[in-house]
Design a protein around this motif. Sequence first.
Motif, PDB file in Angstrom:
ATOM      1  N   ALA A 125       3.188  -4.816  24.159  1.00 40.98           N
ATOM      2  CA  ALA A 125       1.968  -4.037  23.938  1.00 40.98           C
ATOM      3  C   ALA A 125       2.257  -2.688  23.289  1.00 40.98           C
ATOM      4  CB  ALA A 125       1.221  -3.854  25.258  1.00 40.98           C
ATOM      5  N   ALA A 126       3.353  -2.036  23.695  1.00 42.73           N
ATOM      6  CA  ALA A 126       3.691  -0.723  23.124  1.00 42.73           C
ATOM      7  C   ALA A 126       3.992  -0.838  21.634  1.00 42.73           C
ATOM      8  CB  ALA A 126       4.872  -0.112  23.872  1.00 42.73           C
ATOM      9  N   MET A 127       4.684  -1.904  21.233  1.00 46.16           N
ATOM     10  CA  MET A 127       4.996  -2.089  19.820  1.00 46.16           C
ATOM     11  C   MET A 127       3.717  -2.397  19.043  1.00 46.16           C
ATOM     12  SD  MET A 127       7.476  -1.819  17.663  1.00 46.16           S
ATOM     13  CE  MET A 127       8.949  -1.889  18.662  1.00 46.16           C
ATOM     14  N   GLU A 128       2.826  -3.156  19.638  1.00 47.96           N
ATOM     15  CA  GLU A 128       1.549  -3.439  18.977  1.00 47.96           C
ATOM     16  C   GLU A 128       0.754  -2.147  18.789  1.00 47.96           C
ATOM     17  OE1 GLU A 128      -1.921  -6.809  19.024  1.00 47.96           O
ATOM     18  OE2 GLU A 128      -0.973  -6.322  20.941  1.00 47.96           O
ATOM     19  N   ASP A 129       0.768  -1.273  19.787  1.00 47.17           N
ATOM     20  CA  ASP A 129       0.098   0.028  19.669  1.00 47.17           C
ATOM     21  C   ASP A 129       0.706   0.854  18.543  1.00 47.17           C
ATOM     22  OD1 ASP A 129      -1.624  -0.592  21.738  1.00 47.17           O
ATOM     23  OD2 ASP A 129      -0.496   0.556  23.254  1.00 47.17           O
ATOM     24  N   LEU A 130       2.039   0.811  18.415  1.00 39.78           N
ATOM     25  CA  LEU A 130       2.710   1.544  17.339  1.00 39.78           C
ATOM     26  C   LEU A 130       2.242   1.048  15.973  1.00 39.78           C
ATOM     27  CD1 LEU A 130       4.871   3.491  16.203  1.00 39.78           C
ATOM     28  CD2 LEU A 130       6.481   1.569  16.355  1.00 39.78           C
ATOM     29  N   LEU A 131       2.176  -0.263  15.787  1.00 41.35           N
ATOM     30  CA  LEU A 131       1.745  -0.807  14.498  1.00 41.35           C
ATOM     31  C   LEU A 131       0.311  -0.399  14.179  1.00 41.35           C
ATOM     32  CD1 LEU A 131       3.364  -4.359  14.528  1.00 41.35           C
ATOM     33  CD2 LEU A 131       4.210  -2.268  13.493  1.00 41.35           C
ATOM     34  N   LYS A 132      -0.526  -0.378  15.191  1.00 40.34           N
ATOM     35  CA  LYS A 132      -1.909   0.086  14.976  1.00 40.34           C
ATOM     36  C   LYS A 132      -1.921   1.551  14.568  1.00 40.34           C
ATOM     37  CE  LYS A 132      -4.034  -3.170  18.197  1.00 40.34           C
ATOM     38  NZ  LYS A 132      -4.658  -3.339  19.524  1.00 40.34           N
ATOM     39  N   LYS A 133      -1.127   2.370  15.267  1.00 39.17           N
ATOM     40  CA  LYS A 133      -1.058   3.804  14.960  1.00 39.17           C
ATOM     41  C   LYS A 133      -0.561   4.042  13.531  1.00 39.17           C
ATOM     42  CE  LYS A 133       1.645   7.829  16.176  1.00 39.17           C
ATOM     43  NZ  LYS A 133       2.840   8.245  16.880  1.00 39.17           N
ATOM     44  N   LEU A 134       0.434   3.253  13.107  1.00 32.71           N
ATOM     45  CA  LEU A 134       0.988   3.386  11.755  1.00 32.71           C
ATOM     46  C   LEU A 134       0.109   2.720  10.700  1.00 32.71           C
ATOM     47  CD1 LEU A 134       4.760   2.621  12.481  1.00 32.71           C
ATOM     48  CD2 LEU A 134       3.722   4.869  12.061  1.00 32.71           C
ATOM     49  N   GLN A 135      -0.925   2.006  11.144  1.00 26.65           N
ATOM     50  CA  GLN A 135      -1.830   1.269  10.267  1.00 26.65           C
ATOM     51  C   GLN A 135      -1.084   0.263   9.396  1.00 26.65           C
ATOM     52  OE1 GLN A 135      -4.016   4.394   8.235  1.00 26.65           O
ATOM     53  NE2 GLN A 135      -5.372   4.660   9.999  1.00 26.65           N
ATOM     54  N   VAL A 136      -0.128  -0.422  10.033  1.00 29.57           N
ATOM     55  CA  VAL A 136       0.639  -1.474   9.363  1.00 29.57           C
ATOM     56  C   VAL A 136      -0.033  -2.811   9.662  1.00 29.57           C
ATOM     57  CG1 VAL A 136       2.851  -2.697   9.323  1.00 29.57           C
ATOM     58  CG2 VAL A 136       2.808  -0.205   9.470  1.00 29.57           C
ATOM     59  N   PRO A 137      -0.409  -3.552   8.639  1.00 28.09           N
ATOM     60  CA  PRO A 137      -0.992  -4.878   8.883  1.00 28.09           C
ATOM     61  C   PRO A 137       0.026  -5.771   9.599  1.00 28.09           C
ATOM     62  CG  PRO A 137      -1.226  -4.235   6.573  1.00 28.09           C
ATOM     63  CD  PRO A 137      -0.332  -3.232   7.214  1.00 28.09           C
ATOM     64  N   TYR A 138      -0.451  -6.534  10.583  1.00 28.29           N
ATOM     65  CA  TYR A 138       0.448  -7.404  11.339  1.00 28.29           C
ATOM     66  C   TYR A 138      -0.323  -8.580  11.914  1.00 28.29           C
ATOM     67  CZ  TYR A 138      -1.554  -5.647  15.672  1.00 28.29           C
ATOM     68  OH  TYR A 138      -2.423  -5.350  16.687  1.00 28.29           O
ATOM     69  N   GLU A 139       0.435  -9.582  12.337  1.00 29.31           N
ATOM     70  CA  GLU A 139      -0.117 -10.748  13.035  1.00 29.31           C
ATOM     71  C   GLU A 139       0.817 -11.099  14.183  1.00 29.31           C
ATOM     72  OE1 GLU A 139      -0.347 -13.996  10.314  1.00 29.31           O
ATOM     73  OE2 GLU A 139      -1.743 -12.980   8.966  1.00 29.31           O
ATOM     74  N   LYS A 140       0.256 -11.616  15.270  1.00 36.07           N
ATOM     75  CA  LYS A 140       1.079 -12.178  16.344  1.00 36.07           C
ATOM     76  C   LYS A 140       1.409 -13.601  15.935  1.00 36.07           C
ATOM     77  CE  LYS A 140      -1.126  -9.830  20.154  1.00 36.07           C
ATOM     78  NZ  LYS A 140      -1.875 -10.005  21.405  1.00 36.07           N
ATOM     79  N   GLN A 141       2.709 -13.932  15.946  1.00 35.92           N
ATOM     80  CA  GLN A 141       3.144 -15.273  15.562  1.00 35.92           C
ATOM     81  C   GLN A 141       4.367 -15.671  16.378  1.00 35.92           C
ATOM     82  OE1 GLN A 141       4.126 -15.569  11.413  1.00 35.92           O
ATOM     83  NE2 GLN A 141       2.132 -14.863  10.717  1.00 35.92           N
ATOM     84  N   ALA A 142       4.538 -16.957  16.567  1.00 40.76           N
ATOM     85  CA  ALA A 142       5.777 -17.485  17.135  1.00 40.76           C
ATOM     86  C   ALA A 142       6.752 -17.649  15.969  1.00 40.76           C
ATOM     87  CB  ALA A 142       5.534 -18.803  17.833  1.00 40.76           C
ATOM     88  N   VAL A 143       7.895 -16.955  16.041  1.00 41.47           N
ATOM     89  CA  VAL A 143       8.847 -16.911  14.932  1.00 41.47           C
ATOM     90  C   VAL A 143      10.243 -17.268  15.450  1.00 41.47           C
ATOM     91  CG1 VAL A 143       9.906 -15.398  13.200  1.00 41.47           C
ATOM     92  CG2 VAL A 143       7.516 -15.081  13.809  1.00 41.47           C
ATOM     93  N   LYS A 144      11.000 -18.006  14.636  1.00 44.63           N
ATOM     94  CA  LYS A 144      12.407 -18.260  14.960  1.00 44.63           C
ATOM     95  C   LYS A 144      13.208 -17.041  14.512  1.00 44.63           C
ATOM     96  CE  LYS A 144      12.375 -23.282  14.674  1.00 44.63           C
ATOM     97  NZ  LYS A 144      13.123 -24.462  14.239  1.00 44.63           N
ATOM     98  N   LEU A 145      13.673 -16.256  15.478  1.00 45.91           N
ATOM     99  CA  LEU A 145      14.436 -15.044  15.178  1.00 45.91           C
ATOM    100  C   LEU A 145      15.921 -15.393  15.156  1.00 45.91           C
ATOM    101  CD1 LEU A 145      12.536 -12.580  17.527  1.00 45.91           C
ATOM    102  CD2 LEU A 145      12.199 -12.923  15.067  1.00 45.91           C
ATOM    103  N   GLU A 146      16.572 -15.107  14.040  1.00 46.33           N
ATOM    104  CA  GLU A 146      17.989 -15.426  13.909  1.00 46.33           C
ATOM    105  C   GLU A 146      18.775 -14.168  13.575  1.00 46.33           C
ATOM    106  OE1 GLU A 146      19.165 -19.377  12.427  1.00 46.33           O
ATOM    107  OE2 GLU A 146      17.210 -19.335  11.441  1.00 46.33           O
ATOM    108  N   GLU A 147      19.976 -14.088  14.140  1.00 49.30           N
ATOM    109  CA  GLU A 147      20.825 -12.909  13.979  1.00 49.30           C
ATOM    110  C   GLU A 147      21.081 -12.586  12.507  1.00 49.30           C
ATOM    111  OE1 GLU A 147      22.940  -9.633  15.516  1.00 49.30           O
ATOM    112  OE2 GLU A 147      21.444 -10.961  16.391  1.00 49.30           O
ATOM    113  N   ARG A 148      21.185 -13.598  11.660  1.00 48.22           N
ATOM    114  CA  ARG A 148      21.471 -13.342  10.242  1.00 48.22           C
ATOM    115  C   ARG A 148      20.334 -12.585   9.559  1.00 48.22           C
ATOM    116  NH1 ARG A 148      19.331 -17.721   6.805  1.00 48.22           N
ATOM    117  NH2 ARG A 148      18.310 -19.179   8.199  1.00 48.22           N
TER     118      ARG A 148
END
Length: 181
Positions: A125-148
């Motif tokens: 939630a805190a990161m979502e609040d940050l994106l709203k504050k910065l007015q950065v467009p975003y979406e909640k998605q299930a993503v495969k996060l890889e170290e590379r």
Amino acid sequence: MILTHVCGTLADAPYAGKKVDPLQLDYADAQKRLLRRTTREGRDIALRLEPEAQLRGLRDGDVLLVDGDTVVAVEILPTLSLVAKPEGLEAIARFCYEVGNRHAPLYALGGTAVGGLSFAVLYDAAMEDLLKKLQVPYEKQAVKLEERCRLKLLSGTHHHAHVHHGHNGRAALAEGEGHHA
């Protein structure tokens, strides 16, 4: 059975046409040196990765074992993330600075032109609040996060200065602290 290295990837010719028994891992487990898990078909897998393999991290599609006509391959599970698409150089720089300042892992997802880049951070939630504050467009998605795909500070110049008091009671910066290259 204890496995120590990656044999190849599912895209490699020797594994074409073989049945796949997935070893499902989340993004954090894929970075561990020692791990014990069970594949979807019930094979008990113990990993004790050699340093080179651990540094690289396990990737989606990595083949760990060949057992007849079946291969055991890594399947990175999607993780709920915020996929951000900052628009323009200034917005990208500000976004990366703010996420880095929170010491949150940041993943580059793709794009080739400024404004076409997208990044993922773990959902909270805190990161979502940050994106709203910065007015950065975003979406909640299930993503495969890889170290590379994880962005890292490579310069090694990130320090926090600490004041030390000598035997004479005077405050001074410890040698090498507070200076950035």
